[in-house]
Design an enzyme around this catalytic site. Sequence first.
Site, mmCIF file in Angstrom:
data_model
loop_
_atom_site.group_PDB
_atom_site.id
_atom_site.type_symbol
_atom_site.label_atom_id
_atom_site.label_comp_id
_atom_site.label_asym_id
_atom_site.label_seq_id
_atom_site.Cartn_x
_atom_site.Cartn_y
_atom_site.Cartn_z
ATOM 1 N N ASP A 142 0.829 -1.200 0.000
ATOM 2 C CA ASP A 142 0.000 0.000 0.000
ATOM 3 C C ASP A 142 0.867 1.255 0.000
ATOM 4 O O ASP A 142 2.087 1.203 0.162
ATOM 5 C CB ASP A 142 -1.001 -0.014 1.157
ATOM 6 C CG ASP A 142 -0.340 0.081 2.524
ATOM 7 O OD1 ASP A 142 0.496 0.978 2.731
ATOM 8 O OD2 ASP A 142 -0.675 -0.732 3.407
ATOM 9 N N LYS A 143 0.212 2.378 -0.170
ATOM 10 C CA LYS A 143 0.897 3.654 -0.357
ATOM 11 C C LYS A 143 1.844 3.973 0.792
ATOM 12 O O LYS A 143 2.910 4.568 0.600
ATOM 13 C CB LYS A 143 -0.146 4.756 -0.511
ATOM 14 C CG LYS A 143 0.353 6.037 -1.109
ATOM 15 C CD LYS A 143 -0.820 6.957 -1.417
ATOM 16 C CE LYS A 143 -0.356 8.226 -2.108
ATOM 17 N NZ LYS A 143 -1.505 9.109 -2.451
#
Length: 244
Positions: free
Chosen positions: A113-114
């Site tokens: 994820d980011k």
Amino acid sequence: MARNPTSRIDKLLSSMGYGSRKEMARLAKVGGIILDGVELSDVNMRIPVTPDLPTRFVIDGEALDPVTGMVVLLNKPLGMTCSHKEEGALVYDILPKRWKLRNPAISTIGRLDKQTSGLLLLTDDGDLLHRIISPKRHIRKTYRVKLARPLCGTEGEIFASGQLMLDSEEKPLAPAELEIVSQTEALLSVTEGRYHQVRRMFAATGNHVDELHRERLGGLSLPEGMAPGQWKLLSEKEIASIFT
């Protein structure tokens, strides 16, 4: 013994993202395509597509990219998304622009994820991608976790039990291994890839993950000293180590 497939040179180079067939013809006319030490003038000729082509071709002064089965290891920086289409900074932006045009396309093997950094693999080999992410393979993924609050001491037992249920899930997690580094830092190895799994595991014990960094996938580790945003092509030996 199976024969190697053949391809026109202009079609092959175009599928690898080097440019259109017309652009390859123009590049050849100015001596920009060299095969076995000889400048090519005819990009319409067919050649066997063999694994040794990167050692035989020079394109515009550089060695040819791997033809197929390319695997890239990237130290993913924070703030980048594992997507082809989302807005903002994408992991593909780090790689050579021509790789976005390859056919088959390069895709990430799983996602980070980011707000997660670390070891990320990308490949154009669909079979390899599915082998690595297949739940049947039980490939371990090891993350370095930095926490908002000190560990209470029972997390290792809880994670190893195979009985931990996450919110909105109907199946308990597979056993996971916790190695404590300090009161607020640990290494966690999991064999599944559920949505935000590591963050949710610590949330289930009343803690919050401040930083998350993947260090290892199977037997493959992020190279020491590789800075965020750096990448490298993996050798066959390094690819095989994932499954050890």
